[in-house]
Design a protein around this motif. Sequence first.
Motif, PDB file in Angstrom:
ATOM      1  N   ARG A  58       9.001 -15.648  -1.337  1.00 38.59           N
ATOM      2  CA  ARG A  58       7.649 -15.481  -1.894  1.00 38.59           C
ATOM      3  C   ARG A  58       6.788 -14.611  -0.979  1.00 38.59           C
ATOM      4  O   ARG A  58       6.111 -13.699  -1.439  1.00 38.59           O
ATOM      5  CB  ARG A  58       6.982 -16.833  -2.107  1.00 38.59           C
ATOM      6  N   PHE A  59       6.819 -14.900   0.323  1.00 31.79           N
ATOM      7  CA  PHE A  59       6.003 -14.116   1.245  1.00 31.79           C
ATOM      8  C   PHE A  59       6.542 -12.693   1.416  1.00 31.79           C
ATOM      9  O   PHE A  59       5.771 -11.752   1.600  1.00 31.79           O
ATOM     10  CB  PHE A  59       5.847 -14.832   2.587  1.00 31.79           C
ATOM     11  N   ALA A  60       7.851 -12.521   1.336  1.00 36.84           N
ATOM     12  CA  ALA A  60       8.428 -11.172   1.383  1.00 36.84           C
ATOM     13  C   ALA A  60       7.955 -10.355   0.186  1.00 36.84           C
ATOM     14  O   ALA A  60       7.570  -9.186   0.326  1.00 36.84           O
ATOM     15  CB  ALA A  60       9.955 -11.247   1.426  1.00 36.84           C
ATOM     16  N   GLU A  61       7.956 -10.964  -0.994  1.00 36.90           N
ATOM     17  CA  GLU A  61       7.509 -10.254  -2.197  1.00 36.90           C
ATOM     18  C   GLU A  61       6.014  -9.952  -2.136  1.00 36.90           C
ATOM     19  O   GLU A  61       5.592  -8.842  -2.474  1.00 36.90           O
ATOM     20  CB  GLU A  61       7.842 -11.059  -3.458  1.00 36.90           C
ATOM     21  N   ASP A  62       5.206 -10.902  -1.685  1.00 32.49           N
ATOM     22  CA  ASP A  62       3.765 -10.661  -1.532  1.00 32.49           C
ATOM     23  C   ASP A  62       3.504  -9.503  -0.580  1.00 32.49           C
ATOM     24  O   ASP A  62       2.651  -8.641  -0.837  1.00 32.49           O
ATOM     25  CB  ASP A  62       3.050 -11.907  -0.980  1.00 32.49           C
ATOM     26  N   THR A  63       4.243  -9.483   0.518  1.00 30.69           N
ATOM     27  CA  THR A  63       4.082  -8.437   1.523  1.00 30.69           C
ATOM     28  C   THR A  63       4.514  -7.085   0.966  1.00 30.69           C
ATOM     29  O   THR A  63       3.843  -6.067   1.179  1.00 30.69           O
ATOM     30  CB  THR A  63       4.880  -8.802   2.788  1.00 30.69           C
ATOM     31  N   GLN A 120       4.495  -6.195  -2.190  1.00 25.32           N
ATOM     32  CA  GLN A 120       3.510  -5.762  -3.183  1.00 25.32           C
ATOM     33  C   GLN A 120       2.270  -5.167  -2.518  1.00 25.32           C
ATOM     34  O   GLN A 120       1.717  -4.175  -3.015  1.00 25.32           O
ATOM     35  CB  GLN A 120       3.135  -6.923  -4.120  1.00 25.32           C
ATOM     36  N   LEU A 121       1.840  -5.745  -1.406  1.00 23.82           N
ATOM     37  CA  LEU A 121       0.719  -5.160  -0.659  1.00 23.82           C
ATOM     38  C   LEU A 121       1.090  -3.767  -0.155  1.00 23.82           C
ATOM     39  O   LEU A 121       0.294  -2.828  -0.257  1.00 23.82           O
ATOM     40  CB  LEU A 121       0.330  -6.060   0.522  1.00 23.82           C
ATOM     41  N   MET A 122       2.301  -3.632   0.374  1.00 17.64           N
ATOM     42  CA  MET A 122       2.747  -2.327   0.864  1.00 17.64           C
ATOM     43  C   MET A 122       2.758  -1.299  -0.251  1.00 17.64           C
ATOM     44  O   MET A 122       2.315  -0.176  -0.071  1.00 17.64           O
ATOM     45  CB  MET A 122       4.137  -2.439   1.497  1.00 17.64           C
ATOM     46  N   LEU A 123       3.243  -1.679  -1.422  1.00 21.71           N
ATOM     47  CA  LEU A 123       3.296  -0.733  -2.540  1.00 21.71           C
ATOM     48  C   LEU A 123       1.898  -0.285  -2.946  1.00 21.71           C
ATOM     49  O   LEU A 123       1.680   0.902  -3.225  1.00 21.71           O
ATOM     50  CB  LEU A 123       4.033  -1.355  -3.730  1.00 21.71           C
ATOM     51  N   ALA A 124       0.952  -1.199  -2.964  1.00 24.10           N
ATOM     52  CA  ALA A 124      -0.425  -0.843  -3.302  1.00 24.10           C
ATOM     53  C   ALA A 124      -1.018   0.100  -2.249  1.00 24.10           C
ATOM     54  O   ALA A 124      -1.623   1.127  -2.588  1.00 24.10           O
ATOM     55  CB  ALA A 124      -1.278  -2.101  -3.440  1.00 24.10           C
ATOM     56  N   LYS A 125      -0.833  -0.240  -0.973  1.00 21.14           N
ATOM     57  CA  LYS A 125      -1.348   0.626   0.091  1.00 21.14           C
ATOM     58  C   LYS A 125      -0.626   1.969   0.099  1.00 21.14           C
ATOM     59  O   LYS A 125      -1.243   3.019   0.318  1.00 21.14           O
ATOM     60  CB  LYS A 125      -1.205  -0.052   1.456  1.00 21.14           C
ATOM     61  N   ASN A 126       0.674   1.930  -0.132  1.00 22.51           N
ATOM     62  CA  ASN A 126       1.455   3.160  -0.134  1.00 22.51           C
ATOM     63  C   ASN A 126       0.976   4.097  -1.238  1.00 22.51           C
ATOM     64  O   ASN A 126       0.913   5.309  -1.056  1.00 22.51           O
ATOM     65  CB  ASN A 126       2.939   2.835  -0.296  1.00 22.51           C
ATOM     66  N   HIS A 127       0.618   3.538  -2.373  1.00 21.32           N
ATOM     67  CA  HIS A 127       0.059   4.336  -3.465  1.00 21.32           C
ATOM     68  C   HIS A 127      -1.231   5.009  -3.012  1.00 21.32           C
ATOM     69  O   HIS A 127      -1.420   6.209  -3.191  1.00 21.32           O
ATOM     70  CB  HIS A 127      -0.209   3.453  -4.692  1.00 21.32           C
ATOM     71  N   ASP A 128      -2.117   4.222  -2.409  1.00 24.72           N
ATOM     72  CA  ASP A 128      -3.422   4.746  -2.003  1.00 24.72           C
ATOM     73  C   ASP A 128      -3.323   5.763  -0.865  1.00 24.72           C
ATOM     74  O   ASP A 128      -4.086   6.725  -0.827  1.00 24.72           O
ATOM     75  CB  ASP A 128      -4.350   3.606  -1.588  1.00 24.72           C
ATOM     76  N   TYR A 129      -2.397   5.538   0.051  1.00 26.17           N
ATOM     77  CA  TYR A 129      -2.260   6.429   1.211  1.00 26.17           C
ATOM     78  C   TYR A 129      -1.264   7.562   0.984  1.00 26.17           C
ATOM     79  O   TYR A 129      -1.073   8.407   1.861  1.00 26.17           O
ATOM     80  CB  TYR A 129      -1.845   5.631   2.457  1.00 26.17           C
ATOM     81  N   GLY A 130      -0.619   7.584  -0.164  1.00 28.27           N
ATOM     82  CA  GLY A 130       0.278   8.686  -0.494  1.00 28.27           C
ATOM     83  C   GLY A 130       1.474   8.819   0.426  1.00 28.27           C
ATOM     84  O   GLY A 130       1.858   9.926   0.791  1.00 28.27           O
ATOM     85  N   GLU A 131       2.056   7.695   0.813  1.00 21.89           N
ATOM     86  CA  GLU A 131       3.247   7.692   1.677  1.00 21.89           C
ATOM     87  C   GLU A 131       3.020   8.409   3.009  1.00 21.89           C
ATOM     88  O   GLU A 131       3.924   9.033   3.561  1.00 21.89           O
ATOM     89  CB  GLU A 131       4.464   8.268   0.944  1.00 21.89           C
ATOM     90  N   ALA A 132       1.809   8.307   3.536  1.00 27.35           N
ATOM     91  CA  ALA A 132       1.479   8.948   4.818  1.00 27.35           C
ATOM     92  C   ALA A 132       2.400   8.479   5.943  1.00 27.35           C
ATOM     93  O   ALA A 132       2.665   9.234   6.888  1.00 27.35           O
ATOM     94  CB  ALA A 132       0.019   8.679   5.177  1.00 27.35           C
ATOM     95  N   TRP A 133       2.910   7.255   5.846  1.00 22.61           N
ATOM     96  CA  TRP A 133       3.787   6.731   6.890  1.00 22.61           C
ATOM     97  C   TRP A 133       5.013   7.603   7.106  1.00 22.61           C
ATOM     98  O   TRP A 133       5.570   7.649   8.203  1.00 22.61           O
ATOM     99  CB  TRP A 133       4.211   5.288   6.566  1.00 22.61           C
ATOM    100  N   ARG A 134       5.437   8.323   6.078  1.00 26.23           N
ATOM    101  CA  ARG A 134       6.631   9.174   6.207  1.00 26.23           C
ATOM    102  C   ARG A 134       6.423  10.299   7.217  1.00 26.23           C
ATOM    103  O   ARG A 134       7.390  10.842   7.752  1.00 26.23           O
ATOM    104  CB  ARG A 134       7.048   9.729   4.854  1.00 26.23           C
TER     105      ARG A 134
END
Length: 183
Positions: free
Chosen positions: A107-112, A114-128
């Motif tokens: 459950r916590f892995a999935e919650d985490t 989902q947060l990453m996917l939302a942030k990744n959308h907003d930041y445009g995969e800047a982490w790459r």
Amino acid sequence: MNPSQLNTEEACRQILQICRRLFVQKLHDYGASWRILRPESLTDQIYIKAERIRSLQTKGYAQVNEGIDVELVAIVNYGLIGMIQLQLGAVSSPDISPEVALELYDRFAEDTLQLMLAKNHDYGEAWRNMRISSMVDMILSKVYRTKQIEDLKGQTLVSEGIDANYKDMVNYALFCLIKLAEA
């Protein structure tokens, strides 16, 4: 399949399965012995792992035959355990079955994720475009933030809580593991 051939969500899910496999193996060997750990102890465990990674990056070699990938997997697992402990609280002796531990982990892995996917959308995969060393520094920064929040007994003025910092640490560790797989 190699995580480098997958999109971010697929790569994270694949790496989370590797982390989960190790969690299951340790759950078999040790039970839910981590249930006695207070969140502060888990924060310190993440600190130790992140400091070792930074030390290996700085020195360029290891005397113990374990690479940074092992430490990153540990950060993922300790972060998820930390979230469980924040919800359940520490106890005097292990009190949950492996099945319950795995349900909470998932459950916590999935919650985490989902947060990453939302942030990744907003930041445009800047982490790459970030270096692994920078992401390790971000994990350490999140550890120090968490320690401060713990010292304040959670009484912050404007900051996110400890759980948000654990999620960020887990996600940065996942990003590092993807980048290592791509290298």
